[in-house]
Scaffold this motif. Structure first.
Motif, PDB file in Angstrom:
ATOM      1  N   ASN A   1     -35.498  12.717  38.329  1.00 59.90           N
ATOM      2  CA  ASN A   1     -35.921  14.120  38.249  1.00 59.90           C
ATOM      3  C   ASN A   1     -34.748  15.082  38.296  1.00 59.90           C
ATOM      4  O   ASN A   1     -34.829  16.188  37.770  1.00 59.90           O
ATOM      5  CB  ASN A   1     -36.894  14.442  39.386  1.00 59.90           C
ATOM      6  N   SER A   2     -33.644  14.657  38.895  1.00 60.82           N
ATOM      7  CA  SER A   2     -32.524  15.576  39.079  1.00 60.82           C
ATOM      8  C   SER A   2     -31.290  15.266  38.240  1.00 60.82           C
ATOM      9  O   SER A   2     -30.353  16.064  38.199  1.00 60.82           O
ATOM     10  CB  SER A   2     -32.113  15.602  40.552  1.00 60.82           C
ATOM     11  N   GLU A   3     -31.262  14.121  37.563  1.00 61.32           N
ATOM     12  CA  GLU A   3     -30.047  13.749  36.847  1.00 61.32           C
ATOM     13  C   GLU A   3     -30.367  12.881  35.634  1.00 61.32           C
ATOM     14  O   GLU A   3     -31.282  12.069  35.666  1.00 61.32           O
ATOM     15  CB  GLU A   3     -29.105  12.984  37.783  1.00 61.32           C
ATOM     16  N   THR A   4     -29.569  13.066  34.579  1.00 58.43           N
ATOM     17  CA  THR A   4     -29.621  12.198  33.404  1.00 58.43           C
ATOM     18  C   THR A   4     -28.206  11.711  33.117  1.00 58.43           C
ATOM     19  O   THR A   4     -27.278  12.515  32.994  1.00 58.43           O
ATOM     20  CB  THR A   4     -30.160  12.945  32.170  1.00 58.43           C
ATOM     21  N   LEU A   5     -28.062  10.395  33.034  1.00 59.47           N
ATOM     22  CA  LEU A   5     -26.770   9.793  32.724  1.00 59.47           C
ATOM     23  C   LEU A   5     -26.832   9.119  31.361  1.00 59.47           C
ATOM     24  O   LEU A   5     -27.828   8.483  31.015  1.00 59.47           O
ATOM     25  CB  LEU A   5     -26.393   8.749  33.772  1.00 59.47           C
TER      26      LEU A   5
ATOM     27  N   PHE B   1     -17.982   4.562  28.341  1.00 58.97           N
ATOM     28  CA  PHE B   1     -17.983   5.687  29.278  1.00 58.97           C
ATOM     29  C   PHE B   1     -19.377   5.938  29.813  1.00 58.97           C
ATOM     30  O   PHE B   1     -20.372   5.498  29.247  1.00 58.97           O
ATOM     31  CB  PHE B   1     -17.426   6.956  28.623  1.00 58.97           C
ATOM     32  N   ILE B   2     -19.421   6.663  30.918  1.00 60.56           N
ATOM     33  CA  ILE B   2     -20.659   7.142  31.511  1.00 60.56           C
ATOM     34  C   ILE B   2     -20.477   8.622  31.765  1.00 60.56           C
ATOM     35  O   ILE B   2     -19.482   9.037  32.359  1.00 60.56           O
ATOM     36  CB  ILE B   2     -20.991   6.404  32.826  1.00 60.56           C
ATOM     37  N   VAL B   3     -21.434   9.438  31.293  1.00 57.03           N
ATOM     38  CA  VAL B   3     -21.379  10.877  31.518  1.00 57.03           C
ATOM     39  C   VAL B   3     -22.692  11.368  32.123  1.00 57.03           C
ATOM     40  O   VAL B   3     -23.755  10.793  31.881  1.00 57.03           O
ATOM     41  CB  VAL B   3     -21.094  11.678  30.222  1.00 57.03           C
ATOM     42  N   SER B   4     -22.589  12.416  32.907  1.00 56.19           N
ATOM     43  CA  SER B   4     -23.762  13.088  33.431  1.00 56.19           C
ATOM     44  C   SER B   4     -24.133  14.201  32.466  1.00 56.19           C
ATOM     45  O   SER B   4     -23.285  15.002  32.086  1.00 56.19           O
ATOM     46  CB  SER B   4     -23.477  13.668  34.818  1.00 56.19           C
ATOM     47  N   LEU B   5     -25.401  14.265  32.066  1.00 58.65           N
ATOM     48  CA  LEU B   5     -25.860  15.302  31.143  1.00 58.65           C
ATOM     49  C   LEU B   5     -26.600  16.421  31.889  1.00 58.65           C
ATOM     50  O   LEU B   5     -27.142  17.322  31.243  1.00 58.65           O
ATOM     51  CB  LEU B   5     -26.781  14.693  30.078  1.00 58.65           C
ATOM     52  N   SER B   6     -26.656  16.350  33.204  1.00 59.56           N
ATOM     53  CA  SER B   6     -27.388  17.381  33.946  1.00 59.56           C
ATOM     54  C   SER B   6     -26.551  17.963  35.056  1.00 59.56           C
ATOM     55  O   SER B   6     -25.489  17.516  35.355  1.00 59.56           O
ATOM     56  CB  SER B   6     -28.671  16.803  34.524  1.00 59.56           C
TER      57      SER B   6
END
Length: 114
Positions: free
Chosen positions: A56-60, A109-114
């Motif tokens: 609910n709070s983050e999209t990776l 890589f891993i990125v946060s979209l939120s």
């Protein structure tokens, strides 16, 4: 949050990609990677493994080029790439991403979209 770049000359390129995508340190500090809803992206691409992990709070966004080739890969238009924050990467140093990814061989890589 700081970006981690992994480079180890002793690791093979593919091992470095796999190690980046499965970084124990990142999994320990980011529950979204463990508990988040899984959504496969680019399912038909034979050389790129890409997926989202969502809470609910983050999209990776997790992306790995599993080939020896340099690739340009389009992401789905609905991903908010403009605010992406890089959490970890191997290969090409990144400060963000765009809708068209330029991937070096065995880039991951891993990125946060939120």
């Amino acid at each position: 949050m700081s970006t981690t770049t992994i480079t180890r000359a002793s690791d093979s390129a593919l091992r470095l990609t796999v190690n980046t995508l499965h970084s124990p340190r990142l999994f320990e500090t980011n529950p979204t990677l463990i508990d988040g809803q899984f959504e496969l992206l680019l399912a038909d691409h034979p050389q790129v493994f890409a997926y989202l992990r969502k809470t609910n709070s983050e999209t990776l966004l997790v992306v790995g080029n599993l080939s020896t080739e340099r690739l340009t890969v389009p992401l789905p238009d609905n991903l908010p790439t403009g605010s992406a924050q890089v959490l970890i990467c191997s290969g090409t140093p990144r400060t963000g991403i765009s809708q068209r990814l330029e991937l070096a061989p065995y880039d991951a890589f891993i990125v946060s979209l939120s």
